[in-house]
Design a protein around this motif. Structure first.
Motif, PDB file in Angstrom:
ATOM      1  N   ALA A 139       0.860   8.272   3.304  1.00 14.06           N
ATOM      2  CA  ALA A 139       0.759   8.587   1.874  1.00 14.06           C
ATOM      3  C   ALA A 139       0.682   7.285   1.073  1.00 14.06           C
ATOM      4  N   SER A 140      -0.508   6.683   1.048  1.00 15.70           N
ATOM      5  CA  SER A 140      -0.674   5.365   0.438  1.00 15.70           C
ATOM      6  C   SER A 140      -1.054   5.457  -1.034  1.00 15.70           C
ATOM      7  N   ILE A 141      -1.144   4.296  -1.668  1.00 14.10           N
ATOM      8  CA  ILE A 141      -1.536   4.230  -3.080  1.00 14.10           C
ATOM      9  C   ILE A 141      -2.989   4.634  -3.282  1.00 14.10           C
ATOM     10  N   PHE A 142      -3.759   4.697  -2.193  1.00  9.08           N
ATOM     11  CA  PHE A 142      -5.176   5.033  -2.323  1.00  9.08           C
ATOM     12  C   PHE A 142      -5.407   6.541  -2.423  1.00  9.08           C
ATOM     13  N   PRO A 179       0.794  -1.237   0.000  1.00  3.83           N
ATOM     14  CA  PRO A 179       0.000   0.000   0.000  1.00  3.83           C
ATOM     15  C   PRO A 179       0.821   1.280   0.000  1.00  3.83           C
ATOM     16  N   PHE A 180       2.139   1.186   0.214  1.00  9.05           N
ATOM     17  CA  PHE A 180       2.959   2.398   0.196  1.00  9.05           C
ATOM     18  C   PHE A 180       4.051   2.339  -0.873  1.00  9.05           C
ATOM     19  N   HIS A 181       3.848   1.482  -1.880  1.00 11.27           N
ATOM     20  CA  HIS A 181       4.712   1.523  -3.053  1.00 11.27           C
ATOM     21  C   HIS A 181       4.043   2.403  -4.106  1.00 11.27           C
ATOM     22  N   GLY A 182       4.457   2.294  -5.359  1.00 11.30           N
ATOM     23  CA  GLY A 182       3.934   3.187  -6.380  1.00 11.30           C
ATOM     24  C   GLY A 182       4.658   4.528  -6.354  1.00 11.30           C
ATOM     25  N   MET A 183       4.255   5.432  -7.249  1.00 11.85           N
ATOM     26  CA  MET A 183       4.880   6.754  -7.376  1.00 11.85           C
ATOM     27  C   MET A 183       3.905   7.820  -6.892  1.00 11.85           C
ATOM     28  N   HIS A 184       4.215   8.401  -5.729  1.00  8.82           N
ATOM     29  CA  HIS A 184       3.353   9.437  -5.160  1.00  8.82           C
ATOM     30  C   HIS A 184       3.685  10.779  -5.810  1.00  8.82           C
ATOM     31  N   PRO A 185       2.665  11.591  -6.155  1.00 11.09           N
ATOM     32  CA  PRO A 185       2.943  12.860  -6.852  1.00 11.09           C
ATOM     33  C   PRO A 185       3.671  13.890  -5.994  1.00 11.09           C
ATOM     34  N   VAL A 235      -7.752   3.367   7.116  1.00  6.47           N
ATOM     35  CA  VAL A 235      -6.707   2.939   8.044  1.00  6.47           C
ATOM     36  C   VAL A 235      -5.330   3.431   7.601  1.00  6.47           C
ATOM     37  N   PHE A 236      -5.131   3.614   6.282  1.00  9.77           N
ATOM     38  CA  PHE A 236      -3.835   4.087   5.796  1.00  9.77           C
ATOM     39  C   PHE A 236      -3.773   5.609   5.667  1.00  9.77           C
ATOM     40  N   ALA A 237      -4.886   6.291   5.929  1.00 13.61           N
ATOM     41  CA  ALA A 237      -4.904   7.754   5.851  1.00 13.61           C
ATOM     42  C   ALA A 237      -4.992   8.417   7.214  1.00 13.61           C
ATOM     43  N   ASP A 238      -5.537   7.700   8.193  1.00 15.39           N
ATOM     44  CA  ASP A 238      -5.809   8.286   9.506  1.00 15.39           C
ATOM     45  C   ASP A 238      -5.023   7.537  10.575  1.00 15.39           C
TER      46      ASP A 238
END
Length: 576
Positions: free
Chosen positions: A229-232, A209-215, A259-262
């Motif tokens: 700062a998750s993929i969601f 959930p925390f891989h990928g490219m965050h802007p 759960v991954f934002a708060d």
């Protein structure tokens, strides 16, 4: 293969009986302990008795009730001194580490559908909920400590000695599932659910959930975990292999996003309820075009996603997720329903005929297809043994300690099926991958390769020592292995010489997928990260940028050249 040197092994007492540990009982070794098998039980013997968990902790853990939790049974003591050395537990077989179920290639090769993945998530969730209700926290809920069965997909929980019990705190957790809000070892039910969310995301989507490219947050995934700062989040780019978030049941998707934002939200997730089975969401249609360095030519298109391709005397056979097809020009003829089978292997015969080996439901069946007769006939059916894989246009399997090579002879009215014993393997440690056998022999990594029909060679690969092998593949003289150590994943690229006596090894960090093929003249075409590499010597690779293939595709070789599978299509790839 040669027998390794055996370290001095103690005589122990297990459940009141004296047991002399032997080389034949050895299964595996990790940083803390070695595992042996005796009378259907796994014996965990610590390298240093000081690392042995307190007996009171083991007694508490022995009272967990979920049947899919591999719990301590008896304390193992030294037969001479009486010192506690470890503990026994049930021995489970026919499983794979959970992390293999994250990859698209493994799912497709083993016919693991989104419904199966969703059911697996729910089974893990129910087990965690029951454990928490009983006063236990399965804190180190990582992808190596859950082993789903390949028969019924039951998730077995292992390595539970570090869990929190009513009287003892947790002692270990991998960083990739650790709740960043936890200070020290102050784990809670909420932090355990956070860890569940990490592996649930990977089962659904195949990505952490925390891989990928965050802007905005372009740092590594560990720092992004602390920033929520998750993929969601909007604008995060993920690899093409990641499916639409719509494959996640809405109840779970809403919970994962929260759960991954708060940082303060750590409630238990709701069960998906009526949303399971998960709908299969078709991938968006994409057009793969030639780039500056490559030419792409369309070859064939099938009704379902393609798993494998075999060409024999001008006849093309394609395995998809539901059927096997015979393809001639634009004519596509279904010849076998493989929907109920986990794996299907194709072995060429003469005159363009083939044998289909279907694995599933606890048995293996062999089928003969000839386009001249236009029908598929059963050759024989047998109980399932272990280790089926294909190489050298032959099929291989294992019965006990015997590595067998299967040969099929077309006699016209029928097909004669024979097997030859070509090598011995350790039936407790041998693991069978695409074209190669891996064995852990007292902490030393060995590869056994059928390098030609009727002959094998075994080599100790020192660079693999200490790693847990997750995946491996052998094509021609190139073997690639994914190894894990302390939560870090490394790809080992092993290039053998023509005699298979010497080899070179190159290591590539943070790689979890194997995607390569080898041409008839020995050139390996391998996807490494987002680049395509061409080489015979892995240290002298030609690196080509901007390839039209990625982790969602699969490279393969046919008599017409290098091709790649892209969903339900097969394309030809040429380097300009």
């Amino acid at each position: 293969m040669p027998a390794p040197k055996t370290p001095g092994l103690p005589e122990v007492v297990v459940g009141g009986s004296r047991v002399k540990l032997t080389q034949q009982m050895y299964v595996a070794a990790g940083g803390e302990a070695a595992i042996y098998k005796h009378n259907g039980r796994a014996l965990r013997i610590y390298h240093d008795p000081k690392d042995m968990p307190p007996v009171d902790r083991l007694n508490e853990l022995s009272r967990v009730t979920p049947k899919n939790v591999v719990r301590p049974i008896d304390v193992i003591t030294d037969a001479k001194s009486g010192q506690a050395l470890g503990f026994s537990m049930d021995f489970v077989t026919g499983t794979e580490p959970l992390c293999r179920f994250f990859t698209a290639a493994f799912k497709k090769a083993n016919n693991i559908t989104p419904v199966i993945s969703g059911d697996l998530v729910v089974d893990i969730q129910k087990t965690v909920a029951q454990l928490i209700a009983e006063g236990f926290l399965p804190v180190d809920l990582n992808e190596m400590n859950i082993l789903p069965s390949l028969q019924d997909f039951t998730p077995y929980f292992i390595d539970i000695a570090s869990w929190a019990t009513p009287s003892f705190p947790a002692t270990a957790i991998m960083d990739n599932v650790r709740d960043p809000m936890v200070q020290g070892n102050a784990f809670t039910a909420g932090s355990t659910w956070y860890s569940f969310g990490v592996i649930a995301t990977q089962l659904y989507l195949g990505i952490h959930p925390f891989h990928g490219m965050h802007p905005v947050h372009k740092m590594d995934w560990k720092k992004r975990m602390a920033l929520n700062a998750s993929i969601f989040e909007a604008g995060v780019r993920v690899p093409p292999v990641v499916p639409s978030f719509a494959v996640i049941p809405k109840a779970h998707l809403d919970w994962l996003k929260k759960v991954f934002a708060d940082s303060k939200f750590r409630d238990a997730p709701p069960l998906p309820g009526a949303v399971v089975p998960i709908p299969v969401v078709p991938a968006a249609t994409r057009v793969i075009n030639a780039t500056g360095n490559f030419t792409v030519d369309h070859w064939i298109k099938l009704p379902q996603d393609v798993v494998d391709v075999c060409t024999n005397f001008g006849n093309t056979y394609v395995v998809t997720t539901e059927r096997v097809y015979w393809v001639v020009g634009n004519t596509i003829t279904p010849i076998f329903d493989r929907s109920k089978y986990r794996q299907v292997f194709i072995t060429p015969l003469d005159a363009g005929a083939v044998v289909l080996t279907a694995v599933g439901g606890g048995k293996v069946s062999f089928w003969h297809y000839t386009h001249a007769g236009g029908k598929t006939a059963l050759i024989e059916e047998a109980p399932l043994t272990s280790g089926y894989f294909a190489r050298n246009q032959r099929l291989y399997s294992c019965v006990g300690t015997q590595l067998l090579e299967h040969e099929f002879m077309n006699l016209g009215a029928k097909v004669l099926h024979t097997t030859s014993h070509i090598d011995n393997v350790n039936d407790l440690t041998a693991r069978f991958f695409d074209g190669v056998v891996y064995q852990d022999l007292f902490g030393k990594a060995w590869l056994t390769v059928p390098f030609q029909a009727g002959a094998t060679i075994s080599k100790a690969i020192l660079q693999l020592d200490g790693y847990r092998v997750i995946d491996a593949k052998m094509v021609g003289q190139i073997c690639a292995v994914i190894g894990e150590k302390n939560g870090d994943f490394v790809q080992f690229i092993i290039a053998f010489d023509a005699t298979f006596n010497t080899y070179k090894v190159r290591e590539v960090k943070d790689q979890r997928e194997l995607n390569f093929t080898v041409t008839p003249n020995g050139i390996c075409v391998m996807l490494v990260g987002d680049k395509l590499e061409l080489f015979k010597d892995p240290f002298s690779a030609k690196v080509v940028d901007n390839p039209p293939v990625d982790a969602s595709t699969r490279l393969l070789m046919t008599p017409a050249g290098v091709h790649f599978i892209d969903g339900n299509e097969v394309q030809k790839l040429s380097v300009r």
